[in-house]
Scaffold this active site. Sequence first.
Site, PDB file in Angstrom:
ATOM      1  N   ASP A  38      12.612 -11.521   6.524  1.00  0.00           N
ATOM      2  CA  ASP A  38      14.054 -11.467   6.750  1.00  0.00           C
ATOM      3  C   ASP A  38      14.549 -12.716   7.453  1.00  0.00           C
ATOM      4  O   ASP A  38      15.600 -13.266   7.111  1.00  0.00           O
ATOM      5  CB  ASP A  38      14.412 -10.240   7.604  1.00  0.00           C
ATOM      6  CG  ASP A  38      14.442  -8.960   6.774  1.00  0.00           C
ATOM      7  OD1 ASP A  38      14.415  -9.054   5.530  1.00  0.00           O
ATOM      8  OD2 ASP A  38      14.476  -7.882   7.375  1.00  0.00           O
ATOM      9  N   ASP A  98      10.957  -9.590  11.752  1.00  0.00           N
ATOM     10  CA  ASP A  98      10.569  -9.559  10.337  1.00  0.00           C
ATOM     11  C   ASP A  98      10.587 -10.986   9.792  1.00  0.00           C
ATOM     12  O   ASP A  98      11.654 -11.588   9.634  1.00  0.00           O
ATOM     13  CB  ASP A  98      11.537  -8.658   9.557  1.00  0.00           C
ATOM     14  CG  ASP A  98      11.042  -8.424   8.142  1.00  0.00           C
ATOM     15  OD1 ASP A  98      10.810  -9.424   7.416  1.00  0.00           O
ATOM     16  OD2 ASP A  98      10.851  -7.263   7.760  1.00  0.00           O
ATOM     17  N   ARG A 115       0.854  -1.177   0.000  1.00  0.00           N
ATOM     18  CA  ARG A 115       0.000   0.000   0.000  1.00  0.00           C
ATOM     19  C   ARG A 115       0.898   1.237   0.000  1.00  0.00           C
ATOM     20  O   ARG A 115       1.745   1.387   0.877  1.00  0.00           O
ATOM     21  CB  ARG A 115      -0.910  -0.008   1.234  1.00  0.00           C
ATOM     22  CG  ARG A 115      -1.879   1.153   1.284  1.00  0.00           C
ATOM     23  CD  ARG A 115      -2.932   0.910   2.323  1.00  0.00           C
ATOM     24  NE  ARG A 115      -3.837  -0.139   1.886  1.00  0.00           N
ATOM     25  CZ  ARG A 115      -5.022   0.080   1.309  1.00  0.00           C
ATOM     26  NH1 ARG A 115      -5.454   1.292   1.125  1.00  0.00           N
ATOM     27  NH2 ARG A 115      -5.767  -0.933   0.937  1.00  0.00           N
ATOM     28  N   THR A 158      -0.377   7.792  -1.107  1.00  0.00           N
ATOM     29  CA  THR A 158      -1.703   7.797  -1.739  1.00  0.00           C
ATOM     30  C   THR A 158      -2.657   6.826  -1.040  1.00  0.00           C
ATOM     31  O   THR A 158      -3.868   6.902  -1.244  1.00  0.00           O
ATOM     32  CB  THR A 158      -1.595   7.363  -3.209  1.00  0.00           C
ATOM     33  OG1 THR A 158      -1.132   5.996  -3.226  1.00  0.00           O
ATOM     34  CG2 THR A 158      -0.635   8.244  -3.991  1.00  0.00           C
TER      35      THR A 158
HETATM   36  N1  URA Z   1       6.021  -7.850   9.070  1.00  0.00           N
HETATM   37  C1  URA Z   1       6.836  -8.684   9.760  1.00  0.00           C
HETATM   38  O1  URA Z   1       7.496  -9.545   9.185  1.00  0.00           O
HETATM   39  N2  URA Z   1       6.907  -8.545  11.102  1.00  0.00           N
HETATM   40  C2  URA Z   1       6.212  -7.622  11.781  1.00  0.00           C
HETATM   41  O2  URA Z   1       6.311  -7.553  13.006  1.00  0.00           O
HETATM   42  C3  URA Z   1       5.366  -6.756  11.028  1.00  0.00           C
HETATM   43  C4  URA Z   1       5.293  -6.902   9.683  1.00  0.00           C
END
Ligand code: URA
Length: 208
Positions: A202, A199, A103, A107
Amino acid sequence: MNNLFIIEHPLLQAKLTVLRDKRTKRQEFRQTLSEIAMLMTYDITRNIPVSHVKVETPLEETTGTVLNKDVTLVPILRAGLGMIDGILELLPDARVGHVGVYRDKKTLLPVEYYLKLPENVKETFVILVDPMLATGGSALAAIEILRQKGIKELNFLCLVAAPEGVRAVHEKFPDVKIFTAALDRQLNEHGYILPGLGDAGDRLYGTE
Ligand code: URA
């Protein structure tokens, strides 16, 4: 919250704890996420349409069940991919579409950078997949795209959800069923879920 299903099975929660642990290494993270996805598939397909068929056991004829709808998995790139192999263990014949979407922060419009769906997708049982439902930005964008393709009933499978993300999705799409292993406390100022697991993309792909 209506249409929010928190799956609290002890096996699942023990595996989620492995994922939350910052010491968990990539290989174990991948493997465990896949196993969780497989376990959650059991719940998310609880209401999948079935037909009844006759089946001959070695002793007599009885009535059995077959799934009567094709299933389409739609991982949101990229972290959603980490759950697909686990789901396919239980639904080996499912089709897999892909959506790359985010997103735009200015915008607020969904920006789609990749989309590939099976032709008959709107006649199938659709499971949108993304492990982290944080702000809801990419989930909303993906749901908007799938709705434009005529998909009415949507199941969203995640691993950890933030209340902010659930609210954002259900304010706009109250009928989307959200399945999660945990509803965490809140987002931090960077949009990360607390306590969360960091994340997911990651940690899956070693890009941290
Ligand atoms: N995306 C992720 O991988 N971890 C989060 O805590 C939030 C968004």
